[in-house]
Scaffold this motif. Structure first.
Motif, PDB file in Angstrom:
ATOM      1  N   UNK A  60     -13.085   2.595 -25.709  1.00 33.90           N
ATOM      2  CA  UNK A  60     -12.367   2.450 -24.452  1.00 33.90           C
ATOM      3  C   UNK A  60     -12.422   1.046 -23.887  1.00 33.90           C
ATOM      4  N   UNK A  61     -13.519   0.331 -24.119  1.00 31.00           N
ATOM      5  CA  UNK A  61     -13.646  -1.039 -23.629  1.00 31.00           C
ATOM      6  C   UNK A  61     -12.654  -1.944 -24.352  1.00 31.00           C
ATOM      7  N   UNK A  62     -12.568  -1.788 -25.665  1.00 33.17           N
ATOM      8  CA  UNK A  62     -11.623  -2.598 -26.454  1.00 33.17           C
ATOM      9  C   UNK A  62     -10.194  -2.321 -26.007  1.00 33.17           C
ATOM     10  N   UNK A  63      -9.865  -1.036 -25.791  1.00 34.49           N
ATOM     11  CA  UNK A  63      -8.510  -0.687 -25.367  1.00 34.49           C
ATOM     12  C   UNK A  63      -8.189  -1.248 -23.992  1.00 34.49           C
ATOM     13  N   UNK A  64      -9.165  -1.238 -23.094  1.00 33.68           N
ATOM     14  CA  UNK A  64      -8.942  -1.781 -21.760  1.00 33.68           C
ATOM     15  C   UNK A  64      -8.713  -3.285 -21.808  1.00 33.68           C
ATOM     16  N   UNK A  65      -9.443  -3.972 -22.684  1.00 32.73           N
ATOM     17  CA  UNK A  65      -9.252  -5.416 -22.823  1.00 32.73           C
ATOM     18  C   UNK A  65      -7.854  -5.743 -23.345  1.00 32.73           C
ATOM     19  N   UNK A  66      -7.326  -4.883 -24.216  1.00 26.94           N
ATOM     20  CA  UNK A  66      -5.983  -5.089 -24.747  1.00 26.94           C
ATOM     21  C   UNK A  66      -4.903  -4.549 -23.809  1.00 26.94           C
ATOM     22  N   UNK A  67      -5.175  -3.421 -23.167  1.00 25.10           N
ATOM     23  CA  UNK A  67      -4.156  -2.756 -22.362  1.00 25.10           C
ATOM     24  C   UNK A  67      -4.004  -3.298 -20.960  1.00 25.10           C
ATOM     25  N   UNK A  68      -5.084  -3.823 -20.365  1.00 22.74           N
ATOM     26  CA  UNK A  68      -5.012  -4.352 -19.007  1.00 22.74           C
ATOM     27  C   UNK A  68      -3.976  -5.449 -18.850  1.00 22.74           C
ATOM     28  N   UNK A  69      -4.031  -6.497 -19.653  1.00 22.60           N
ATOM     29  CA  UNK A  69      -2.997  -7.550 -19.558  1.00 22.60           C
ATOM     30  C   UNK A  69      -1.585  -7.024 -19.797  1.00 22.60           C
ATOM     31  N   UNK A  70      -1.457  -6.037 -20.711  1.00 24.13           N
ATOM     32  CA  UNK A  70      -0.134  -5.469 -20.985  1.00 24.13           C
ATOM     33  C   UNK A  70       0.403  -4.738 -19.762  1.00 24.13           C
ATOM     34  N   UNK A  71      -0.464  -4.019 -19.049  1.00 16.97           N
ATOM     35  CA  UNK A  71      -0.030  -3.300 -17.856  1.00 16.97           C
ATOM     36  C   UNK A  71       0.432  -4.274 -16.769  1.00 16.97           C
ATOM     37  N   UNK A  72      -0.294  -5.390 -16.605  1.00 13.10           N
ATOM     38  CA  UNK A  72       0.122  -6.414 -15.648  1.00 13.10           C
ATOM     39  C   UNK A  72       1.474  -7.000 -16.035  1.00 13.10           C
ATOM     40  N   UNK A  73       1.674  -7.198 -17.335  1.00 12.50           N
ATOM     41  CA  UNK A  73       2.963  -7.695 -17.813  1.00 12.50           C
ATOM     42  C   UNK A  73       4.084  -6.734 -17.453  1.00 12.50           C
ATOM     43  N   UNK A  74       3.827  -5.427 -17.589  1.00 14.55           N
ATOM     44  CA  UNK A  74       4.843  -4.433 -17.248  1.00 14.55           C
ATOM     45  C   UNK A  74       5.179  -4.468 -15.762  1.00 14.55           C
ATOM     46  N   UNK A  75       4.152  -4.594 -14.926  1.00 12.99           N
ATOM     47  CA  UNK A  75       4.388  -4.644 -13.490  1.00 12.99           C
ATOM     48  C   UNK A  75       5.294  -5.814 -13.124  1.00 12.99           C
ATOM     49  N   UNK A  76       5.061  -6.961 -13.738  1.00 12.47           N
ATOM     50  CA  UNK A  76       5.868  -8.143 -13.446  1.00 12.47           C
ATOM     51  C   UNK A  76       7.267  -8.015 -14.039  1.00 12.47           C
ATOM     52  N   UNK A  77       7.343  -7.458 -15.240  1.00  9.28           N
ATOM     53  CA  UNK A  77       8.633  -7.351 -15.923  1.00  9.28           C
ATOM     54  C   UNK A  77       9.556  -6.362 -15.230  1.00  9.28           C
ATOM     55  N   UNK A  78       8.993  -5.186 -14.838  1.00 16.24           N
ATOM     56  CA  UNK A  78       9.837  -4.141 -14.271  1.00 16.24           C
ATOM     57  C   UNK A  78      10.147  -4.377 -12.801  1.00 16.24           C
ATOM     58  N   UNK A  79       9.596  -5.462 -12.273  1.00 18.55           N
ATOM     59  CA  UNK A  79       9.995  -5.840 -10.920  1.00 18.55           C
ATOM     60  C   UNK A  79      11.448  -6.290 -10.896  1.00 18.55           C
ATOM     61  N   UNK A  80      11.945  -6.741 -12.054  1.00 18.97           N
ATOM     62  CA  UNK A  80      13.301  -7.276 -12.106  1.00 18.97           C
ATOM     63  C   UNK A  80      14.128  -6.688 -13.256  1.00 18.97           C
ATOM     64  N   UNK A  81      13.724  -5.483 -13.757  1.00 22.61           N
ATOM     65  CA  UNK A  81      14.491  -4.901 -14.861  1.00 22.61           C
ATOM     66  C   UNK A  81      14.593  -3.397 -14.688  1.00 22.61           C
ATOM     67  N   UNK A  82      15.276  -2.747 -15.605  1.00 17.90           N
ATOM     68  CA  UNK A  82      15.456  -1.302 -15.568  1.00 17.90           C
ATOM     69  C   UNK A  82      14.197  -0.602 -16.054  1.00 17.90           C
ATOM     70  N   UNK A  83      14.220   0.738 -15.956  1.00 20.50           N
ATOM     71  CA  UNK A  83      13.071   1.513 -16.429  1.00 20.50           C
ATOM     72  C   UNK A  83      12.853   1.309 -17.903  1.00 20.50           C
ATOM     73  N   UNK A  84      13.911   1.405 -18.702  1.00 21.55           N
ATOM     74  CA  UNK A  84      13.797   1.205 -20.134  1.00 21.55           C
ATOM     75  C   UNK A  84      14.607  -0.027 -20.505  1.00 21.55           C
ATOM     76  N   UNK A  85      13.991  -1.187 -20.344  1.00 19.47           N
ATOM     77  CA  UNK A  85      14.698  -2.427 -20.641  1.00 19.47           C
ATOM     78  C   UNK A  85      14.686  -2.752 -22.102  1.00 19.47           C
TER      79      UNK A  85
END
Length: 324
Positions: A299-324
């Motif tokens: 779970x620690x390894x997944x969090x290290x990989x998934x945390x930045x990806x989740x932040x990327x999604x938050x920034x990306x979907x601020x200006x795009x569709x649900x399924x861009x």
């Protein structure tokens, strides 16, 4: 692309069986398995440690990835996943509760995990509906419910430390010490969930057109959503019962699979299942080998990989569709 994913999955399985704190060649493994000497170190490590662990990684990755696709399709929210909106926490809370109240009942943990995942999903959907069904309210409702359920899990582990052995590993998520018997109780739920997901693939495609368009095409929207939620709960609950509270698989993998396959659920679901298996096996390998002979929880390894990806999604979907 599916063929490439199958090859990657086979390579990941072989690497998981060969590598660890002690690496073995395929020749050593095959010779040991042919000899069948149960006293041989290689035989014992492969049969009692690496094979069940690899199978657990494969099943958990497939289940959580497919559950993520189902939840994102039903909730029409690309940031939804079993871990983010509290489905995993619901499964974990009920699993620990069942282990304390009925410790002698075999197979109850898997059933309780499914029930917890289902109730958590329905509760989140009901709360979001009352507050105005939108992507933001769904995520916020999920985070709120997940926080309460996590508090319940922490309370159980504090009040009953002897009854919940290894609760820390369960909270972080991991496969250390997993056995074939632990996986066996979840197999039925996994198979039912995967079959349901496959049968719902076409209906989910229609649902993504919007409620009005889906209804005009004759789709029973309420039934489709309920069945998809049940399938996601079966998959997430079964995975949590033996893998613990793994995060980000159901969020990261569906997005990666969409980049490779597209939005057609007929192809997206199997692609997500394969890619989820590869991802979890890869993370487990990293957890075993980075600080060998010491082992990190997966779970620690997944969090290290998934945390930045989740932040990327938050920034990306601020200006795009649900399924861009």
């Amino acid at each position: 692309m599916l063929g490439i994913l199958v090859v990657l999955l086979c390579a990941a399985i072989l690497a998981s069986i060969r590598c660890g704190s002690q690496n073995y060649t395929m020749g050593q493994i095959i010779s040991s398995l042919k000899a069948g000497d149960q006293g041989d170190t290689v035989w014992r490590v492969v049969m009692h440690v690496r094979l069940p662990r690899t199978l657990a990684c494969l099943l958990a990755g497939c289940a959580l990835a497919v559950a993520g696709v189902l939840i994102q399709s039903v909730l029409n929210n690309a940031m939804a996943s079993p871990s983010v909106i509290g489905v995993n926490a619901g499964a974990g809370f009920f699993a620990l509760l069942a282990a304390i109240v009925f410790p002698e009942v075999a197979g109850l943990v898997s059933a309780a995990s499914f029930l917890g995942a289902l109730l958590a999903t329905l509760l989140i959907y009901a709360l979001a509906s009352r507050a105005g069904l939108s992507r933001t309210t769904l995520v916020l409702a999920g985070i709120a419910v997940s926080s309460m359920l996590t508090a319940g899990i922490n309370t159980i582990t504090l009040l009953y430390p002897d009854a919940v052995i290894g609760a820390t590993g369960f909270m972080l998520g991991g496969f250390s010490g997993v056995t074939f018997s632990a996986i066996q109780g979840a197999i039925v739920y996994l198979l039912i969930g995967l079959v349901m997901a496959a049968l719902l693939a076409t209906d989910l495609n229609v649902l993504q057109l919007g409620e009005e368009s889906a209804a005009s095409l004759g789709l029973h929207i309420g039934r489709t959503r309920f069945l998809a939620i049940v399938a996601a709960a079966l998959l997430a609950g079964a995975a949590v019962s033996f893998a613990g509270l793994l995060g980000f698989v159901g969020l990261l993998i569906p997005h990666a699979a969409r980049r490779l396959i597209g939005n057609d659920n007929v192809w997206l679901l199997p692609a997500s299942a394969l890619l989820g298996g590869v991802f979890v096996i890869f993370c487990d390998l990293l957890a075993r080998m980075l600080f060998a002979p010491f082992e990190l929880p997966v779970g620690i390894v997944m969090s290290l990989l998934g945390g930045p990806f989740f932040l990327f999604l938050l920034l990306r979907h601020k200006r795009s569709r649900v399924y861009g």
